[in-house]
Design a protein around this motif. Sequence first.
Motif, PDB file in Angstrom:
ATOM      1  N   ILE A  33      41.576  51.512  40.006  1.00 28.63           N
ATOM      2  CA  ILE A  33      42.386  52.626  40.539  1.00 28.63           C
ATOM      3  C   ILE A  33      43.807  52.566  39.990  1.00 28.63           C
ATOM      4  O   ILE A  33      44.345  53.551  39.466  1.00 28.63           O
ATOM      5  N   PHE A  34      44.431  51.380  40.090  1.00 30.98           N
ATOM      6  CA  PHE A  34      45.827  51.267  39.641  1.00 30.98           C
ATOM      7  C   PHE A  34      45.943  51.453  38.135  1.00 30.98           C
ATOM      8  O   PHE A  34      46.903  52.063  37.650  1.00 30.98           O
ATOM      9  N   TRP A  35      44.990  50.925  37.392  1.00 32.90           N
ATOM     10  CA  TRP A  35      44.995  51.090  35.935  1.00 32.90           C
ATOM     11  C   TRP A  35      44.888  52.570  35.580  1.00 32.90           C
ATOM     12  O   TRP A  35      45.592  53.075  34.710  1.00 32.90           O
ATOM     13  N   GLY A  36      43.993  53.240  36.304  1.00 38.08           N
ATOM     14  CA  GLY A  36      43.811  54.677  36.073  1.00 38.08           C
ATOM     15  C   GLY A  36      45.068  55.471  36.394  1.00 38.08           C
ATOM     16  O   GLY A  36      45.523  56.287  35.589  1.00 38.08           O
ATOM     17  N   VAL A  37      45.648  55.208  37.565  1.00 40.70           N
ATOM     18  CA  VAL A  37      46.874  55.921  37.975  1.00 40.70           C
ATOM     19  C   VAL A  37      47.987  55.670  36.967  1.00 40.70           C
ATOM     20  O   VAL A  37      48.694  56.588  36.537  1.00 40.70           O
ATOM     21  N   ILE A  84      44.275  41.357  31.879  1.00 39.77           N
ATOM     22  CA  ILE A  84      44.244  39.935  32.245  1.00 39.77           C
ATOM     23  C   ILE A  84      43.748  39.790  33.685  1.00 39.77           C
ATOM     24  O   ILE A  84      42.938  38.910  33.991  1.00 39.77           O
ATOM     25  N   ALA A  85      44.222  40.673  34.576  1.00 40.68           N
ATOM     26  CA  ALA A  85      43.786  40.612  35.989  1.00 40.68           C
ATOM     27  C   ALA A  85      42.283  40.813  36.085  1.00 40.68           C
ATOM     28  O   ALA A  85      41.593  40.103  36.836  1.00 40.68           O
ATOM     29  N   PHE A  86      41.760  41.788  35.323  1.00 38.42           N
ATOM     30  CA  PHE A  86      40.317  42.051  35.332  1.00 38.42           C
ATOM     31  C   PHE A  86      39.541  40.821  34.854  1.00 38.42           C
ATOM     32  O   PHE A  86      38.553  40.412  35.478  1.00 38.42           O
ATOM     33  N   ALA A  87      40.004  40.212  33.744  1.00 37.49           N
ATOM     34  CA  ALA A  87      39.321  39.029  33.192  1.00 37.49           C
ATOM     35  C   ALA A  87      39.346  37.875  34.194  1.00 37.49           C
ATOM     36  O   ALA A  87      38.337  37.186  34.400  1.00 37.49           O
ATOM     37  N   LEU A  88      40.499  37.687  34.843  1.00 33.69           N
ATOM     38  CA  LEU A  88      40.627  36.592  35.824  1.00 33.69           C
ATOM     39  C   LEU A  88      39.679  36.810  37.005  1.00 33.69           C
ATOM     40  O   LEU A  88      39.027  35.871  37.467  1.00 33.69           O
TER      41      LEU A  88
END
Lengths: 242, 68
Positions: free
Chosen positions: A223-227, A199-203
């Motif tokens: 980065i955070f999604w990956g971690v 959702i953050a990416f889409a926003l």
Amino acid sequence: MKKHPVIKYILILIISGSCGALASRIFMNFEDGVVGAIKNFSEWFGSMTPALHISICLFLSLMSVYSIHKLKKLLNSITPENEDEIYDQIENQSNPGMMCSVLCTISNFFFLGASTAYLIPKNILISAVATIVFLSINTWVEVSQVNLIKKINPKFKNTDPMSMRFMKDWEKESDEAETFEMYRAGYQSYKSLRYAFLIAFALCCMIQIFYPIGLAPFILIAIFWGVHSLSYLSACGKQKKS
Amino acid sequence: MPLINHLKEYRARFHLSQTDLGNLVGVSRQTISLIERGDYNPSVTLALKIAKVLEATVEELFSYLEEQ
């Protein structure tokens, strides 16, 4: 439809693509209005950051302090006859206070970051001082909460909430049910975060169309999604090996 | 799987609080509370320890309903 997931997938793609195209067309007609509204909000927010910071964090801190006070009062009212009920009440009522404390911590860092983004020295100074004050209160709340739990569960007496090893020591001292609850809550959090990142990416993509936010948000999300994902998978791998 | 337990009744026979029983079997008061409420099914080891302390068998303390 359950037997044909590919058809379901294609239909979702078509419908969501059509909705996106329609929304973009509508926004294009009101582009000036949208950009103007974002700019006005941004200016207002920049001027109000210290006031918002202090008022929101003060409210959350007071709520968490009040919660701790209520729990301590409950603990003092224990008798051998009502021990079990009071301990259950304390455990059930400790969550709202902790939520307020955590929200206050997050708000502190958010408003401090927001102040630095606007580069107004006076506001940065006010936010920095407010952050230190409210973080101190939150630390006191969290330490008090831990000490309260240590009184109910003396096996945790060797854990120090001010130590860097606190979370590891706490997990080590937890019994099977406590560990199970911890891991279940962790998995719930993992599931929620997966959607939150999407959702953050889409926003960010939608906002970028009207207002330049730069590359930083996308890099941070990646980065955070990956971690987040890789640490979970790594932990699963370790569990299987052990 | 719905597990029915008679932990509270057996605990009352020995006049044990949840804290006392927890201390005797090596778990926290909260764990005993979770088991009694049916929110947590104990491991085999824990069930055996509880049964030993309460001088009963595991089958007397815990039973389950077959799901239809």
